[in-house]
Design a protein around this motif. Structure first.
Motif, PDB file in Angstrom:
ATOM      1  N   THR A 100       6.737  20.700  -6.220  1.00 47.47           N
ATOM      2  CA  THR A 100       8.031  20.047  -6.390  1.00 47.47           C
ATOM      3  C   THR A 100       8.808  19.931  -5.094  1.00 47.47           C
ATOM      4  N   THR A 101       8.405  20.639  -4.048  1.00 50.72           N
ATOM      5  CA  THR A 101       9.143  20.592  -2.783  1.00 50.72           C
ATOM      6  C   THR A 101       8.487  19.666  -1.763  1.00 50.72           C
ATOM      7  N   SER A 102       7.513  18.842  -2.191  1.00 50.23           N
ATOM      8  CA  SER A 102       6.812  17.961  -1.262  1.00 50.23           C
ATOM      9  C   SER A 102       7.784  17.029  -0.548  1.00 50.23           C
ATOM     10  N   ARG A 103       7.546  16.841   0.737  1.00 47.12           N
ATOM     11  CA  ARG A 103       8.346  15.931   1.543  1.00 47.12           C
ATOM     12  C   ARG A 103       7.487  14.724   1.906  1.00 47.12           C
ATOM     13  N   LEU A 104       8.104  13.550   1.990  1.00 46.14           N
ATOM     14  CA  LEU A 104       7.376  12.312   2.236  1.00 46.14           C
ATOM     15  C   LEU A 104       7.709  11.760   3.619  1.00 46.14           C
ATOM     16  N   TYR A 105       6.685  11.277   4.336  1.00 45.89           N
ATOM     17  CA  TYR A 105       6.852  10.728   5.678  1.00 45.89           C
ATOM     18  C   TYR A 105       6.012   9.466   5.838  1.00 45.89           C
ATOM     19  N   GLY A 114      -5.205   8.419  -1.427  1.00 49.92           N
ATOM     20  CA  GLY A 114      -4.574   7.239  -0.839  1.00 49.92           C
ATOM     21  C   GLY A 114      -3.981   7.408   0.538  1.00 49.92           C
ATOM     22  N   THR A 115      -3.936   8.633   1.062  1.00 40.05           N
ATOM     23  CA  THR A 115      -3.453   8.828   2.425  1.00 40.05           C
ATOM     24  C   THR A 115      -4.494   8.296   3.412  1.00 40.05           C
ATOM     25  N   ARG A 116      -4.058   7.514   4.379  1.00 42.11           N
ATOM     26  CA  ARG A 116      -4.969   7.099   5.437  1.00 42.11           C
ATOM     27  C   ARG A 116      -5.113   8.282   6.399  1.00 42.11           C
ATOM     28  N   VAL A 117      -6.330   8.794   6.552  1.00 41.28           N
ATOM     29  CA  VAL A 117      -6.583   9.940   7.424  1.00 41.28           C
ATOM     30  C   VAL A 117      -7.420   9.471   8.613  1.00 41.28           C
ATOM     31  N   VAL A 118      -6.888   9.672   9.813  1.00 41.79           N
ATOM     32  CA  VAL A 118      -7.561   9.255  11.040  1.00 41.79           C
ATOM     33  C   VAL A 118      -7.863  10.490  11.876  1.00 41.79           C
ATOM     34  N   PHE A 119      -9.124  10.676  12.206  1.00 45.24           N
ATOM     35  CA  PHE A 119      -9.565  11.823  12.996  1.00 45.24           C
ATOM     36  C   PHE A 119      -9.954  11.363  14.392  1.00 45.24           C
ATOM     37  N   GLU A 141       3.587  15.106   2.462  1.00 49.41           N
ATOM     38  CA  GLU A 141       2.762  13.928   2.186  1.00 49.41           C
ATOM     39  C   GLU A 141       3.167  12.802   3.126  1.00 49.41           C
ATOM     40  N   SER A 142       2.224  11.905   3.404  1.00 46.74           N
ATOM     41  CA  SER A 142       2.514  10.813   4.330  1.00 46.74           C
ATOM     42  C   SER A 142       1.625   9.618   4.040  1.00 46.74           C
ATOM     43  N   GLN A 143       2.051   8.468   4.535  1.00 44.22           N
ATOM     44  CA  GLN A 143       1.230   7.276   4.442  1.00 44.22           C
ATOM     45  C   GLN A 143      -0.029   7.447   5.289  1.00 44.22           C
ATOM     46  N   THR A 144       0.151   7.997   6.505  1.00 38.93           N
ATOM     47  CA  THR A 144      -0.976   8.217   7.418  1.00 38.93           C
ATOM     48  C   THR A 144      -0.941   9.647   7.936  1.00 38.93           C
ATOM     49  N   LEU A 145      -2.097  10.280   7.960  1.00 43.68           N
ATOM     50  CA  LEU A 145      -2.239  11.612   8.549  1.00 43.68           C
ATOM     51  C   LEU A 145      -3.185  11.481   9.736  1.00 43.68           C
ATOM     52  N   TYR A 146      -2.682  11.779  10.924  1.00 45.87           N
ATOM     53  CA  TYR A 146      -3.499  11.731  12.136  1.00 45.87           C
ATOM     54  C   TYR A 146      -3.953  13.147  12.490  1.00 45.87           C
ATOM     55  N   LEU A 147      -5.259  13.335  12.636  1.00 44.07           N
ATOM     56  CA  LEU A 147      -5.846  14.603  13.087  1.00 44.07           C
ATOM     57  C   LEU A 147      -6.203  14.418  14.556  1.00 44.07           C
ATOM     58  N   VAL A 148      -5.361  14.956  15.452  1.00 42.59           N
ATOM     59  CA  VAL A 148      -5.426  14.577  16.865  1.00 42.59           C
ATOM     60  C   VAL A 148      -6.264  15.573  17.685  1.00 42.59           C
ATOM     61  N   GLY A 149      -7.458  15.861  17.213  1.00 45.45           N
ATOM     62  CA  GLY A 149      -8.412  16.618  18.013  1.00 45.45           C
ATOM     63  C   GLY A 149      -8.380  18.123  17.873  1.00 45.45           C
ATOM     64  N   ASP A 150      -9.509  18.751  18.214  1.00 53.19           N
ATOM     65  CA  ASP A 150      -9.719  20.194  18.109  1.00 53.19           C
ATOM     66  C   ASP A 150      -9.417  20.692  16.699  1.00 53.19           C
ATOM     67  N   ILE A 151      -9.870  19.923  15.730  1.00 51.43           N
ATOM     68  CA  ILE A 151      -9.706  20.314  14.332  1.00 51.43           C
ATOM     69  C   ILE A 151     -10.687  21.435  14.001  1.00 51.43           C
ATOM     70  N   ILE A 152     -11.949  21.234  14.378  1.00 54.21           N
ATOM     71  CA  ILE A 152     -12.983  22.266  14.229  1.00 54.21           C
ATOM     72  C   ILE A 152     -13.390  22.722  15.625  1.00 54.21           C
ATOM     73  N   ASP A 153     -13.464  24.025  15.838  1.00 54.85           N
ATOM     74  CA  ASP A 153     -13.768  24.555  17.160  1.00 54.85           C
ATOM     75  C   ASP A 153     -15.273  24.762  17.320  1.00 54.85           C
ATOM     76  N   PRO A 197       0.814  -1.231   0.000  1.00 51.47           N
ATOM     77  CA  PRO A 197       0.000   0.000   0.000  1.00 51.47           C
ATOM     78  C   PRO A 197       0.837   1.266   0.000  1.00 51.47           C
ATOM     79  N   PHE A 198       1.936   1.278   0.800  1.00 51.33           N
ATOM     80  CA  PHE A 198       2.719   2.506   0.889  1.00 51.33           C
ATOM     81  C   PHE A 198       3.431   2.804  -0.428  1.00 51.33           C
TER      82      PHE A 198
END
Length: 288
Positions: free
Chosen positions: A18-23, A91-96, A51-63, A2-3
């Motif tokens: 062109t300057t995107s970084r991968l994690y 294709g990024t796994r996004v977890v909220f 850019e990343s394989q997984t993006l974690y949204l760790v709370g208080d995204i919307i107030d 998948p990655f």
């Protein structure tokens, strides 16, 4: 794998950035979309260039607290949501993981919206096999749990400080000076605030240890940090109203706090991004 497929998808879009970084993973929290203090433009710039394989949204995204009092939703805030949804589509796994300000979303834990997973908490395994608990952190905040009226009062005063920050930094920009956070300065100087942060960190590490994790990733207190507490890893990804920080795991397994520093031009008000690493730790994966 998948990655690998995700990296191919990312590489196809890198002509645009062109300057995107991968994690392997990126953690961001405390965006506070829907408030005047949210730094949506530099956040959007950060999301475009990382850019990343997984993006974690760790709370208080919307107030939700502030939106109940006064509706504020400029186009830049909508652009941030659209960018996150676009990452999920590509294709990024996004977890909220909802926090106290967007606790309304906790009732949807286990559901998927636009490719985004909603969870009460999550687990992340680093490249070297360390298992990290991911939680916003408000459940370990005694003020939130036992004196909610005080939390609302503190939030109101905090929003006032952020409003002062906006005008203060506009004046600094005209004088050619860099960004400076009044609210962060006050938090670091007040003894009780420092004691609260220490107790918060210790409570989270204690819970992670009790449940057999190797460490914890959280947000909530707006203080980015990577450090070892009693033999366990404590990581806080910071915020996007004061410090503009994110926690990342590099492809070699190294964890790092990135501070995204937009250089505002006084005339046009545009941003020139410059990433500055404030903290990093090698989890040992790159040595294996």
């Amino acid at each position: 794998m998948p990655f690998i497929a995700h990296l191919v998808s990312v590489s196809e879009s890198m002509e645009e950035h062109t300057t995107s970084r991968l994690y392997r993973a990126i953690w961001i929290s405390d965006l506070h979309l829907g408030t005047a203090g949210c730094q949506a433009e530099p956040l959007l710039d950060f999301l475009k260039q990382h850019e990343s394989q997984t993006l974690y949204l760790v709370g208080d995204i919307i107030d939700g607290w502030q939106l109940k009092k006064k509706w504020l939703w400029p186009q830049s805030h909508n652009d941030v949501i659209q960018k996150i949804l676009r990452k999920a589509r590509k294709g990024t796994r996004v977890v909220f993981i909802p926090g106290n300000h967007d606790s309304f979303a906790r009732q949807y834990a286990g559901e998927h919206f636009g490719g985004i997973e909603v969870q009460h908490e999550a687990e992340h395994t680093t490249l070297d096999g360390k298992c990290l608990l991911i939680t916003h952190g408000d459940l370990f905040d005694g003020v939130i749990q036992y004196a909610p009226w005080l939390a609302y009062l503190g939030d109101r005063l905090y929003c006032m400080a952020l409003t002062w920050n906006v005008w203060f930094n506009r004046a600094r920009a005209r004088m050619g000076l860099g960004y400076w956070s009044l609210s962060q300065y006050l938090k670091h100087k007040v003894k009780d605030a420092v004691s609260f942060i220490t107790a918060f960190e210790e409570a989270l590490v204690k819970e992670a240890r009790r449940r057999g994790f190797d460490g914890v990733v959280c947000g909530h207190i707006h203080k980015a940090q990577i450090r070892e507490v009693d033999g366990l890893l404590y990581c806080n990804d910071g915020d996007w109203v004061e410090s503009r920080t994110a926690l990342v795991e590099h492809l070699d397994g190294r964890l790092e706090i990135i501070t995204w520093i937009p250089e505002a031009t006084a005339k046009a008000g545009t941003f020139k991004p410059a990433a500055a690493a404030s903290h990093s730790v090698d989890t040992g994966a790159s040595q294996s």
